[in-house]
Write an enzyme that holds these catalytic residues in place. Structure first.
Site, PDB file in Angstrom:
ATOM      1  N   LYS A  92      45.550  28.541 -46.363  1.00 25.09           N
ATOM      2  CA  LYS A  92      44.583  29.377 -47.063  1.00 25.09           C
ATOM      3  C   LYS A  92      45.273  30.526 -47.769  1.00 25.09           C
ATOM      4  O   LYS A  92      46.117  31.171 -47.155  1.00 25.09           O
ATOM      5  CB  LYS A  92      43.585  29.932 -46.035  1.00 25.09           C
ATOM      6  CG  LYS A  92      42.610  30.937 -46.557  1.00 25.09           C
ATOM      7  CD  LYS A  92      41.830  31.534 -45.431  1.00 25.09           C
ATOM      8  CE  LYS A  92      40.959  32.614 -46.018  1.00 25.09           C
ATOM      9  NZ  LYS A  92      40.400  33.481 -45.010  1.00 25.09           N
ATOM     10  N   GLU A 122      54.682  28.774 -38.775  1.00 25.64           N
ATOM     11  CA  GLU A 122      53.385  29.199 -38.227  1.00 25.64           C
ATOM     12  C   GLU A 122      52.564  27.977 -37.809  1.00 25.64           C
ATOM     13  O   GLU A 122      51.911  27.976 -36.754  1.00 25.64           O
ATOM     14  CB  GLU A 122      52.579  29.988 -39.278  1.00 25.64           C
ATOM     15  CG  GLU A 122      53.009  31.431 -39.483  1.00 25.64           C
ATOM     16  CD  GLU A 122      52.481  32.369 -38.388  1.00 25.64           C
ATOM     17  OE1 GLU A 122      51.905  31.888 -37.394  1.00 25.64           O
ATOM     18  OE2 GLU A 122      52.661  33.584 -38.538  1.00 25.64           O
ATOM     19  N   LYS A 125      47.861  31.508 -43.202  1.00 26.82           N
ATOM     20  CA  LYS A 125      46.933  32.325 -43.974  1.00 26.82           C
ATOM     21  C   LYS A 125      47.711  33.456 -44.614  1.00 26.82           C
ATOM     22  O   LYS A 125      48.341  34.264 -43.930  1.00 26.82           O
ATOM     23  CB  LYS A 125      45.837  32.874 -43.065  1.00 26.82           C
ATOM     24  CG  LYS A 125      44.885  33.813 -43.774  1.00 26.82           C
ATOM     25  CD  LYS A 125      43.742  34.215 -42.886  1.00 26.82           C
ATOM     26  CE  LYS A 125      42.831  35.185 -43.610  1.00 26.82           C
ATOM     27  NZ  LYS A 125      41.699  35.582 -42.766  1.00 26.82           N
ATOM     28  N   ARG A 147      35.240  39.726 -49.130  1.00 23.09           N
ATOM     29  CA  ARG A 147      35.140  41.013 -48.424  1.00 23.09           C
ATOM     30  C   ARG A 147      33.893  41.778 -48.836  1.00 23.09           C
ATOM     31  O   ARG A 147      33.354  42.554 -48.053  1.00 23.09           O
ATOM     32  CB  ARG A 147      36.423  41.817 -48.618  1.00 23.09           C
ATOM     33  CG  ARG A 147      37.568  41.159 -47.862  1.00 23.09           C
ATOM     34  CD  ARG A 147      38.909  41.837 -48.064  1.00 23.09           C
ATOM     35  NE  ARG A 147      39.955  41.018 -47.463  1.00 23.09           N
ATOM     36  CZ  ARG A 147      41.247  41.279 -47.558  1.00 23.09           C
ATOM     37  NH1 ARG A 147      41.645  42.351 -48.219  1.00 23.09           N
ATOM     38  NH2 ARG A 147      42.125  40.496 -46.990  1.00 23.09           N
ATOM     39  N   CYS A 165      41.507  43.029 -38.621  1.00 21.49           N
ATOM     40  CA  CYS A 165      41.204  41.785 -37.903  1.00 21.49           C
ATOM     41  C   CYS A 165      41.495  41.868 -36.402  1.00 21.49           C
ATOM     42  O   CYS A 165      41.295  40.895 -35.677  1.00 21.49           O
ATOM     43  CB  CYS A 165      41.972  40.624 -38.531  1.00 21.49           C
ATOM     44  SG  CYS A 165      41.565  40.367 -40.271  1.00 21.49           S
ATOM     45  N   CYS A 172      37.092  36.116 -35.799  1.00 18.42           N
ATOM     46  CA  CYS A 172      37.893  37.254 -36.236  1.00 18.42           C
ATOM     47  C   CYS A 172      37.145  38.528 -35.887  1.00 18.42           C
ATOM     48  O   CYS A 172      35.966  38.487 -35.557  1.00 18.42           O
ATOM     49  CB  CYS A 172      38.183  37.190 -37.740  1.00 18.42           C
ATOM     50  SG  CYS A 172      39.667  38.139 -38.164  1.00 18.42           S
ATOM     51  N   SER A 194      37.096  32.525 -51.715  1.00 10.99           N
ATOM     52  CA  SER A 194      36.104  33.193 -52.560  1.00 10.99           C
ATOM     53  C   SER A 194      36.618  33.495 -53.973  1.00 10.99           C
ATOM     54  O   SER A 194      35.910  33.262 -54.952  1.00 10.99           O
ATOM     55  CB  SER A 194      35.653  34.481 -51.879  1.00 10.99           C
ATOM     56  OG  SER A 194      36.762  35.326 -51.593  1.00 10.99           O
ATOM     57  N   ARG A 196      46.284  43.947 -45.066  1.00 11.56           N
ATOM     58  CA  ARG A 196      46.506  43.009 -43.967  1.00 11.56           C
ATOM     59  C   ARG A 196      47.925  42.425 -43.952  1.00 11.56           C
ATOM     60  O   ARG A 196      48.180  41.422 -43.313  1.00 11.56           O
ATOM     61  CB  ARG A 196      45.500  41.861 -44.060  1.00 11.56           C
ATOM     62  CG  ARG A 196      44.038  42.279 -44.082  1.00 11.56           C
ATOM     63  CD  ARG A 196      43.161  41.206 -43.481  1.00 11.56           C
ATOM     64  NE  ARG A 196      41.770  41.263 -43.842  1.00 11.56           N
ATOM     65  CZ  ARG A 196      40.891  42.202 -43.455  1.00 11.56           C
ATOM     66  NH1 ARG A 196      41.296  43.194 -42.701  1.00 11.56           N
ATOM     67  NH2 ARG A 196      39.630  42.127 -43.822  1.00 11.56           N
ATOM     68  N   CYS A 212      37.338  41.370 -38.053  1.00 12.20           N
ATOM     69  CA  CYS A 212      37.213  42.284 -39.203  1.00 12.20           C
ATOM     70  C   CYS A 212      35.779  42.556 -39.644  1.00 12.20           C
ATOM     71  O   CYS A 212      35.496  43.619 -40.172  1.00 12.20           O
ATOM     72  CB  CYS A 212      38.063  41.805 -40.378  1.00 12.20           C
ATOM     73  SG  CYS A 212      37.750  40.117 -40.896  1.00 12.20           S
ATOM     74  N   TYR A 227      32.846  26.853 -51.210  1.00 11.96           N
ATOM     75  CA  TYR A 227      31.532  27.430 -51.506  1.00 11.96           C
ATOM     76  C   TYR A 227      30.745  26.537 -52.458  1.00 11.96           C
ATOM     77  O   TYR A 227      29.550  26.757 -52.646  1.00 11.96           O
ATOM     78  CB  TYR A 227      31.710  28.832 -52.100  1.00 11.96           C
ATOM     79  CG  TYR A 227      32.396  29.767 -51.134  1.00 11.96           C
ATOM     80  CD1 TYR A 227      31.681  30.344 -50.096  1.00 11.96           C
ATOM     81  CD2 TYR A 227      33.764  30.024 -51.219  1.00 11.96           C
ATOM     82  CE1 TYR A 227      32.306  31.175 -49.174  1.00 11.96           C
ATOM     83  CE2 TYR A 227      34.402  30.853 -50.314  1.00 11.96           C
ATOM     84  CZ  TYR A 227      33.663  31.422 -49.291  1.00 11.96           C
ATOM     85  OH  TYR A 227      34.284  32.226 -48.377  1.00 11.96           O
TER      86      TYR A 227
HETATM   87  C1  PBG Z   1      38.350  36.928 -41.914  1.00  8.74           C
HETATM   88  C2  PBG Z   1      38.346  35.968 -43.046  1.00  8.74           C
HETATM   89  C3  PBG Z   1      38.603  36.218 -44.402  1.00  8.74           C
HETATM   90  C4  PBG Z   1      38.382  35.011 -45.076  1.00  8.74           C
HETATM   91  C5  PBG Z   1      38.034  34.076 -44.106  1.00  8.74           C
HETATM   92  N1  PBG Z   1      38.030  34.676 -42.871  1.00  8.74           N
HETATM   93  C6  PBG Z   1      38.945  37.467 -45.111  1.00  8.74           C
HETATM   94  C7  PBG Z   1      40.221  38.156 -44.898  1.00  8.74           C
HETATM   95  O1  PBG Z   1      41.099  37.699 -44.176  1.00  8.74           O
HETATM   96  O2  PBG Z   1      40.341  39.212 -45.480  1.00  8.74           O
HETATM   97  C8  PBG Z   1      38.512  34.802 -46.543  1.00  8.74           C
HETATM   98  C9  PBG Z   1      37.624  33.742 -47.115  1.00  8.74           C
HETATM   99  C10 PBG Z   1      37.429  33.790 -48.584  1.00  8.74           C
HETATM  100  O3  PBG Z   1      37.994  34.636 -49.323  1.00  8.74           O
HETATM  101  O4  PBG Z   1      36.661  32.955 -49.069  1.00  8.74           O
HETATM  102  N2  PBG Z   1      39.613  37.204 -41.427  1.00  8.74           N
HETATM  103 ZN    ZN Z   2      39.640  39.050 -40.179  1.00  5.21          ZN
END
Ligand code: PBG
Ligand code: ZN
Length: 322
Positions: free
Chosen positions: A248, A233, A195, A205, A130, A120, A274, A217, A122, A313
């Protein structure tokens, strides 16, 4: 037949019977541990919003991945946090970029560990989106070009699997072409296919310093109410050549995961993100919940719904209990 002839409690009477009756088992083989990599040396800094999660410098990775491998965890997914960011995310596909060096270090230290890279922009863009911008709009096709170059550079560094998480249209096909063109026909794509634009990415983040500088986003990640669109998708990413499809976040979208399990005969992944992790840790710290049991129950639910790979995690803490 029904009660009193049928008594489901008969097979719940003892721990041994319950063990024999179990339909789903979480296994170490299911787990993928996310790792954050930062510049510097000797760094192992805790992420405040994710107790138990650290950011490591590249030189700290060898011992880290050895201990992960020793726990029986088959895979990690790497996230890089570069020192410098710019508008096009130049660090993302730099041959000596943070993730590229991390992949090399991890593979050298533990060749059997599967190293997946998050693809990615970002973490690398100064605006935190992103993809690359056209005004305030994230330009799809120009972003796809940058993402394909990034995936290719990860493969060159030795990544076993690349995982695009940007949600641009057509990126899986472009990445497949770039990999094949570069001689990496054997590198699979784990697509973050469904996603969703989610509040549950908050702690990530902070850890990855990837919050968007303006806006959000929602113009590229999916809208929470849409399950049918999520399956579309996933189908599109399959058609473009994805090898593994991801949903996700995990728990708020288990319906999508379960329906994908019924529909697609391909490996499925789910990311217990997270915020999902942090909520359990926060409640456990306050003594409001048994954190270990709650985490195990969450990951088991994700498995029961149909995930083959579970990004968590908590992989390190849970592996020894499996
Ligand atoms: C990057 C990305 C993100 C996550 C995984 N890859 C953040 C986002 O899309 O803002 C999130 C993972 C998590 O929250 O544990 N695009
Ligand atoms: Zn990203």
């Amino acid at each position: 037949m029904s009660f009193p002839k049928v008594r489901l409690r008969r097979l719940r009477r003892t721990e041994t019977l319950r063990r024999m009756r179990r339909e789903t088992r979480l296994s170490r083989d299911d787990l993928v541990l996310p790792l954050f990599v930062v510049e510097g040396s000797g760094v192992r800094e805790p992420v405040a919003s994710m107790p138990g999660v650290f950011r490591h410098s590249v030189d700290a990775l060898p011992s880290e991945v050895k201990s992960i491998h020793d726990l029986g965890i088959p895979a990690v997914i790497l996230f890089g946090i570069p020192e410098a960011k710019d508008a096009r995310g130049s660090g993302a596909d730099a041959p000596d970029g943070i993730v590229q060096r991390a992949v090399e270090a991890a593979k050298r230290a533990e060749p059997d560990l599967c190293v997946i890279t998050d693809v990615c922009l970002c973490e690398y863009t100064d605006h935190g989106h992103c993809g690359v911008l056209d005004g305030e709009h994230v330009a799809n096709d120009a972003s796809v070009e940058r993402l394909a170059a990034t995936a290719l550079s990860h493969a060159r560094a030795g990544a076993d699997v690349v995982a695009p998480s940007d949600m641009m249209d057509g990126r899986v096909g472009a990445i497949r072409d770039a990999l094949d063109g570069g001689g990496f026909e054997e590198v699979p794509i784990l697509s973050y296919a469904a996603k969703f634009a989610s509040a549950y990415y908050g702690p990530f983040r902070d850890a990855a310093e990837s919050a968007p500088a303006f806006g959000d986003r929602r113009a590229y990640q999916m809208d929470a109410p849409n399950a049918r669109e999520a399956l579309r998708e996933m189908q599109l990413d399959l058609d473009e050549g994805a090898d593994v499809l991801m949903v996700k976040p995990a728990l708020p979208y288990l319906d999508v995961l379960a329906e994908a399990r019924r529909r697609f005969d391909v490996p499925l992944a789910a990311y217990h993100v997270s915020g999902e992790y942090a909520m359990i840790q926060a409640a456990a710290e306050r003594g409001w919940i048994d954190g270990e049991r709650a985490m195990a129950e969450a990951l088991l639910a994700i498995k029961r719904a149909g995930a083959d790979w579970i990004l968590s995690y908590a992989a390190r803490e849970i592996a020894p209990t499996l």
